[in-house]
Each structure stands twice: as structure tokens, then as C-alpha cells.
Design a protein around this motif. Structure first.
Motif, PDB file in Angstrom:
ATOM      1  N   VAL A   3     -12.342  14.692 -28.204  1.00  0.00           N
ATOM      2  CA  VAL A   3     -11.348  13.832 -28.846  1.00  0.00           C
ATOM      3  C   VAL A   3     -10.315  13.306 -27.853  1.00  0.00           C
ATOM      4  O   VAL A   3      -9.589  12.351 -28.150  1.00  0.00           O
ATOM      5  CB  VAL A   3     -10.657  14.597 -29.997  1.00  0.00           C
ATOM      6  CG1 VAL A   3      -9.592  15.552 -29.477  1.00  0.00           C
ATOM      7  CG2 VAL A   3     -10.059  13.640 -31.013  1.00  0.00           C
ATOM      8  N   THR A   4     -10.223  13.905 -26.668  1.00  0.00           N
ATOM      9  CA  THR A   4      -9.263  13.439 -25.670  1.00  0.00           C
ATOM     10  C   THR A   4      -9.886  12.475 -24.658  1.00  0.00           C
ATOM     11  O   THR A   4      -9.215  12.040 -23.729  1.00  0.00           O
ATOM     12  CB  THR A   4      -8.662  14.632 -24.895  1.00  0.00           C
ATOM     13  OG1 THR A   4      -9.701  15.327 -24.198  1.00  0.00           O
ATOM     14  CG2 THR A   4      -7.964  15.595 -25.835  1.00  0.00           C
ATOM     15  N   LEU A   5     -11.167  12.157 -24.833  1.00  0.00           N
ATOM     16  CA  LEU A   5     -11.813  11.206 -23.931  1.00  0.00           C
ATOM     17  C   LEU A   5     -11.341   9.786 -24.233  1.00  0.00           C
ATOM     18  O   LEU A   5     -10.935   9.487 -25.361  1.00  0.00           O
ATOM     19  CB  LEU A   5     -13.334  11.294 -24.085  1.00  0.00           C
ATOM     20  CG  LEU A   5     -13.988  12.615 -23.670  1.00  0.00           C
ATOM     21  CD1 LEU A   5     -15.491  12.586 -23.966  1.00  0.00           C
ATOM     22  CD2 LEU A   5     -13.748  12.892 -22.201  1.00  0.00           C
ATOM     23  N   PRO A   6     -11.401   8.889 -23.251  1.00  0.00           N
ATOM     24  CA  PRO A   6     -10.927   7.508 -23.457  1.00  0.00           C
ATOM     25  C   PRO A   6     -11.924   6.660 -24.242  1.00  0.00           C
ATOM     26  O   PRO A   6     -12.476   5.669 -23.745  1.00  0.00           O
ATOM     27  CB  PRO A   6     -10.757   6.996 -22.016  1.00  0.00           C
ATOM     28  CG  PRO A   6     -11.762   7.763 -21.231  1.00  0.00           C
ATOM     29  CD  PRO A   6     -11.794   9.141 -21.846  1.00  0.00           C
ATOM     30  N   ILE A   7     -12.187   7.062 -25.476  1.00  0.00           N
ATOM     31  CA  ILE A   7     -13.056   6.299 -26.375  1.00  0.00           C
ATOM     32  C   ILE A   7     -12.348   6.161 -27.707  1.00  0.00           C
ATOM     33  O   ILE A   7     -11.276   6.732 -27.923  1.00  0.00           O
ATOM     34  CB  ILE A   7     -14.428   6.989 -26.568  1.00  0.00           C
ATOM     35  CG1 ILE A   7     -14.245   8.412 -27.131  1.00  0.00           C
ATOM     36  CG2 ILE A   7     -15.191   7.034 -25.259  1.00  0.00           C
ATOM     37  CD1 ILE A   7     -15.553   9.136 -27.388  1.00  0.00           C
ATOM     38  N   ASP A   8     -12.920   5.383 -28.617  1.00  0.00           N
ATOM     39  CA  ASP A   8     -12.322   5.182 -29.927  1.00  0.00           C
ATOM     40  C   ASP A   8     -12.092   6.537 -30.605  1.00  0.00           C
ATOM     41  O   ASP A   8     -13.016   7.350 -30.706  1.00  0.00           O
ATOM     42  CB  ASP A   8     -13.229   4.320 -30.798  1.00  0.00           C
ATOM     43  CG  ASP A   8     -12.607   4.027 -32.151  1.00  0.00           C
ATOM     44  OD1 ASP A   8     -12.844   4.822 -33.089  1.00  0.00           O
ATOM     45  OD2 ASP A   8     -11.895   3.022 -32.270  1.00  0.00           O
ATOM     46  N   PRO A   9     -10.879   6.816 -31.070  1.00  0.00           N
ATOM     47  CA  PRO A   9     -10.569   8.135 -31.641  1.00  0.00           C
ATOM     48  C   PRO A   9     -11.472   8.529 -32.808  1.00  0.00           C
ATOM     49  O   PRO A   9     -11.897   9.685 -32.905  1.00  0.00           O
ATOM     50  CB  PRO A   9      -9.111   7.990 -32.085  1.00  0.00           C
ATOM     51  CG  PRO A   9      -8.558   6.899 -31.235  1.00  0.00           C
ATOM     52  CD  PRO A   9      -9.685   5.957 -31.008  1.00  0.00           C
ATOM     53  N   MET A  10     -11.765   7.598 -33.697  1.00  0.00           N
ATOM     54  CA  MET A  10     -12.610   7.922 -34.839  1.00  0.00           C
ATOM     55  C   MET A  10     -14.024   8.265 -34.381  1.00  0.00           C
ATOM     56  O   MET A  10     -14.653   9.197 -34.901  1.00  0.00           O
ATOM     57  CB  MET A  10     -12.632   6.760 -35.817  1.00  0.00           C
ATOM     58  CG  MET A  10     -11.300   6.512 -36.512  1.00  0.00           C
ATOM     59  SD  MET A  10     -10.654   7.978 -37.363  1.00  0.00           S
ATOM     60  CE  MET A  10     -11.963   8.304 -38.547  1.00  0.00           C
ATOM     61  N   VAL A  11     -14.511   7.522 -33.404  1.00  0.00           N
ATOM     62  CA  VAL A  11     -15.828   7.837 -32.844  1.00  0.00           C
ATOM     63  C   VAL A  11     -15.811   9.217 -32.209  1.00  0.00           C
ATOM     64  O   VAL A  11     -16.749  10.008 -32.366  1.00  0.00           O
ATOM     65  CB  VAL A  11     -16.241   6.765 -31.803  1.00  0.00           C
ATOM     66  CG1 VAL A  11     -17.535   7.176 -31.098  1.00  0.00           C
ATOM     67  CG2 VAL A  11     -16.416   5.415 -32.469  1.00  0.00           C
ATOM     68  N   ALA A  12     -14.724   9.527 -31.504  1.00  0.00           N
ATOM     69  CA  ALA A  12     -14.610  10.821 -30.834  1.00  0.00           C
ATOM     70  C   ALA A  12     -14.609  11.967 -31.843  1.00  0.00           C
ATOM     71  O   ALA A  12     -15.237  13.008 -31.622  1.00  0.00           O
ATOM     72  CB  ALA A  12     -13.333  10.865 -29.991  1.00  0.00           C
ATOM     73  N   ILE A  13     -13.905  11.781 -32.955  1.00  0.00           N
ATOM     74  CA  ILE A  13     -13.843  12.823 -33.978  1.00  0.00           C
ATOM     75  C   ILE A  13     -15.227  13.098 -34.558  1.00  0.00           C
ATOM     76  O   ILE A  13     -15.666  14.254 -34.651  1.00  0.00           O
ATOM     77  CB  ILE A  13     -12.857  12.434 -35.093  1.00  0.00           C
ATOM     78  CG1 ILE A  13     -11.424  12.456 -34.560  1.00  0.00           C
ATOM     79  CG2 ILE A  13     -12.993  13.376 -36.292  1.00  0.00           C
ATOM     80  CD1 ILE A  13     -10.394  11.941 -35.537  1.00  0.00           C
ATOM     81  N   PHE A  14     -15.933  12.036 -34.947  1.00  0.00           N
ATOM     82  CA  PHE A  14     -17.270  12.214 -35.520  1.00  0.00           C
ATOM     83  C   PHE A  14     -18.253  12.737 -34.476  1.00  0.00           C
ATOM     84  O   PHE A  14     -19.164  13.504 -34.799  1.00  0.00           O
ATOM     85  CB  PHE A  14     -17.767  10.895 -36.115  1.00  0.00           C
ATOM     86  CG  PHE A  14     -17.131  10.556 -37.429  1.00  0.00           C
ATOM     87  CD1 PHE A  14     -17.477  11.253 -38.581  1.00  0.00           C
ATOM     88  CD2 PHE A  14     -16.181   9.558 -37.524  1.00  0.00           C
ATOM     89  CE1 PHE A  14     -16.894  10.956 -39.803  1.00  0.00           C
ATOM     90  CE2 PHE A  14     -15.589   9.245 -38.739  1.00  0.00           C
ATOM     91  CZ  PHE A  14     -15.944   9.944 -39.888  1.00  0.00           C
ATOM     92  N   LEU A  15     -18.062  12.341 -33.224  1.00  0.00           N
ATOM     93  CA  LEU A  15     -18.929  12.825 -32.152  1.00  0.00           C
ATOM     94  C   LEU A  15     -18.719  14.321 -31.936  1.00  0.00           C
ATOM     95  O   LEU A  15     -19.690  15.080 -31.780  1.00  0.00           O
ATOM     96  CB  LEU A  15     -18.635  12.060 -30.863  1.00  0.00           C
ATOM     97  CG  LEU A  15     -19.475  12.447 -29.638  1.00  0.00           C
ATOM     98  CD1 LEU A  15     -20.961  12.221 -29.907  1.00  0.00           C
ATOM     99  CD2 LEU A  15     -19.033  11.634 -28.413  1.00  0.00           C
ATOM    100  N   ALA A  16     -17.462  14.758 -31.946  1.00  0.00           N
ATOM    101  CA  ALA A  16     -17.162  16.181 -31.766  1.00  0.00           C
ATOM    102  C   ALA A  16     -17.779  17.016 -32.887  1.00  0.00           C
ATOM    103  O   ALA A  16     -18.391  18.062 -32.641  1.00  0.00           O
ATOM    104  CB  ALA A  16     -15.649  16.384 -31.716  1.00  0.00           C
ATOM    105  N   ILE A  17     -17.630  16.552 -34.117  1.00  0.00           N
ATOM    106  CA  ILE A  17     -18.197  17.281 -35.254  1.00  0.00           C
ATOM    107  C   ILE A  17     -19.716  17.258 -35.195  1.00  0.00           C
ATOM    108  O   ILE A  17     -20.381  18.267 -35.488  1.00  0.00           O
ATOM    109  CB  ILE A  17     -17.684  16.683 -36.575  1.00  0.00           C
ATOM    110  CG1 ILE A  17     -16.172  16.925 -36.698  1.00  0.00           C
ATOM    111  CG2 ILE A  17     -18.418  17.297 -37.775  1.00  0.00           C
ATOM    112  CD1 ILE A  17     -15.538  16.280 -37.913  1.00  0.00           C
ATOM    113  N   GLY A  18     -20.283  16.105 -34.793  1.00  0.00           N
ATOM    114  CA  GLY A  18     -21.735  16.012 -34.685  1.00  0.00           C
ATOM    115  C   GLY A  18     -22.305  16.967 -33.647  1.00  0.00           C
ATOM    116  O   GLY A  18     -23.329  17.621 -33.887  1.00  0.00           O
ATOM    117  N   ILE A  19     -21.636  17.064 -32.506  1.00  0.00           N
ATOM    118  CA  ILE A  19     -22.068  18.010 -31.466  1.00  0.00           C
ATOM    119  C   ILE A  19     -22.011  19.434 -32.002  1.00  0.00           C
ATOM    120  O   ILE A  19     -22.907  20.248 -31.777  1.00  0.00           O
ATOM    121  CB  ILE A  19     -21.196  17.860 -30.209  1.00  0.00           C
ATOM    122  CG1 ILE A  19     -21.443  16.490 -29.549  1.00  0.00           C
ATOM    123  CG2 ILE A  19     -21.485  18.976 -29.217  1.00  0.00           C
ATOM    124  CD1 ILE A  19     -20.489  16.185 -28.402  1.00  0.00           C
ATOM    125  N   ALA A  20     -20.934  19.742 -32.729  1.00  0.00           N
ATOM    126  CA  ALA A  20     -20.781  21.092 -33.283  1.00  0.00           C
ATOM    127  C   ALA A  20     -21.901  21.418 -34.262  1.00  0.00           C
ATOM    128  O   ALA A  20     -22.430  22.532 -34.268  1.00  0.00           O
ATOM    129  CB  ALA A  20     -19.426  21.219 -33.975  1.00  0.00           C
TER     130      ALA A  20
END
Length: 231
Positions: A3-20
Motif C-alpha cells: 500500500v506504500t508503493l507509488p501506485i494507485d492506492p485503491m489498486v494497492a489495497i486490492f493487490l495487498a489483499i489479493g496477495i494475502a
């Protein structure tokens, strides 16, 4: 970290949950299908994920959007936003474990996987879903921590590992399965929180605090006795 990467925050949130979710599925399949011991399976993936996170960001850094930081930085009638989010997470855990068939199946498998299978429960599917659910909650906790400190730190969660296990043990959850619950875990967190705050006020060394936490875990598990299965 994500979520702290320089990408769209909403994308980062869903990406983090998806990885989990993927990590949880791997853990669950390792335990339920490959019959790997749960501690070995989760410790292995934890080591891999930590290594990946450190590769991405070796030192703490990055940041979160202001609107995301504001999602916890507020008060409602004097109650901090952080506490409200924790209450919401606890309510979700209580509902999942005590008001759904999934929660009933989790306790049944913890009590006796063979008996649960004979009763018609799909043990493999429920076990995998248990690990996926656990990873989902872990991801939301990670997002919560990242928002609170407004940066990414791959190692910030490590000190909480022993504390979390100790809280669960103090709350009466049997590591052999079948007994326990979210209410007990919440009660188990309270003495640890008071102890930690008290030792911080007394300037007790963090190393000594770690020793005391380990002793608490030993005592909690040592005095725990499995007498009856919940269901």
C-alpha cells in the motif's frame, strides 16, 4: 508494504489483499492436501514473504495518501478511530466464528477432523478457507499498521508474533483445536496491553519485556488443559 508503493492506492489495497488470499490458499493447501505441519507451512511462507518485502523496501519508507491516513486519524465521541476499526474487526471475527456454518465447521475440524469428515464436512475446503480468512485478516492488520505509521516497514509486525500467540493462549484457546474463540482472545489481549504499557512507563528494557512475554506464553500453555470439545 504494497500500500506504500507509488501506485494507485485503491489498486494497492486490492493487490495487498489479493496477495494475502493467495498466500493463505498456499498455506491451507500445504496443510490440508500435502499434510505439512501447520507451523512449518506458515513459517516457510512467512520467511519467503518477508524476504520479498525486504527486497522491495530494505528500509522503512514510502507513504500513504492523506485520505487513507485520515481513515483512522479521527475521534467519534472521544473514541479514537483506531479503536473503532479494532472493534469492527472483533465484531466480524465474532460473527464469523459464532454465527455462521463456517465457524461451526472450524470448531468441528479443530475438535476432530476425522469426525468432521464423517459428519459430511468438506475438511479440505474448510481448512483452506480458514487459512485464507486468516491471511485476509492479517492483510487488513498490515494495512492498518501502514496507515497508522504512514510508511512501509517489512519488519514492523515481527514483534507482535509472540504477543499474538500469548494473547490467544491466555484467552483459553486450545492449540490442539476445538476450543476457544474471539472473546477469549480479546480478554487475553488486555493483561498484555496493561503489562506492556506499565513496563514502558517504568522504562523496562524491551528485551526484558520479551522475556516476560515468553514466560507468560509458557505459563498459559502449561496450565491449559483440554477437557471438553465445544461441539
Amino acid at each position: 508494504m504494497v500500500v506504500t508503493l507509488p501506485i494507485d492506492p485503491m489498486v494497492a489495497i486490492f493487490l495487498a489483499i489479493g496477495i494475502a488470499v493467495i498466500v493463505g490458499a498456499i498455506n491451507g493447501a500445504s496443510v490440508a492436501i500435502l499434510d505439512i505441519h501447520p507451523i512449518i507451512a506458515t513459517l516457510s511462507t512467512s520467511t519467503v514473504i518477508t524476504g520479498i518485502a525486504l527486497t522491495i523496501r530494505p528500509t522503512p519508507g514510502g507513504g500513504v495518501p492523506a485520505w487513507l491516513a485520515a481513515s483512522v486519524g479521527y475521534d467519534v465521541a472521544g473514541i479514537p478511530g483506531e479503536l473503532l476499526w479494532c472493534m469492527l474487526a472483533m465484531a466480524a471475527a465474532l460473527y464469523l466464528l459464532e454465527r455462521t456454518k463456517f465457524g461451526l465447521y472450524v470448531f468441528a475440524i479443530g475438535g476432530s477432523a476425522e469426525n468432521a469428515r464423517l459428519a459430511g464436512i468438506n475438511v479440505i475446503r474448510v481448512t483452506i478457507m480458514s487459512y485464507v480468512t486468516c491471511s485476509f485478516f492479517a492483510a487488513t492488520a498490515g494495512l492498518f499498521m501502514a496507515v497508522r505509521i504512514s510508511s512501509g516497514d517489512a519488519l514492523i509486525g515481527l514483534p507482535f508474533t509472540l504477543t499474538a500467540i500469548t494473547a490467544v493462549a491466555l484467552g483459553g484457546t486450545q492449540f490442539t483445536g476445538g476450543l476457544g474463540g474471539a472473546k477469549g482472545t480479546l480478554l487475553g489481549c488486555m493483561p498484555l496491553a496493561f503489562l506492556s504499557n506499565g513496563m514502558n512507563l517504568l522504562n523496562v528494557s524491551p528485551f526484558l519485556q520479551s522475556i516476560l512475554s515468553g514466560l507468560l506464553l509458557l505459563v498459559a500453555v502449561g496450565f491449559s488443559r483440554r477437557k471438553t470439545v465445544r461441539i
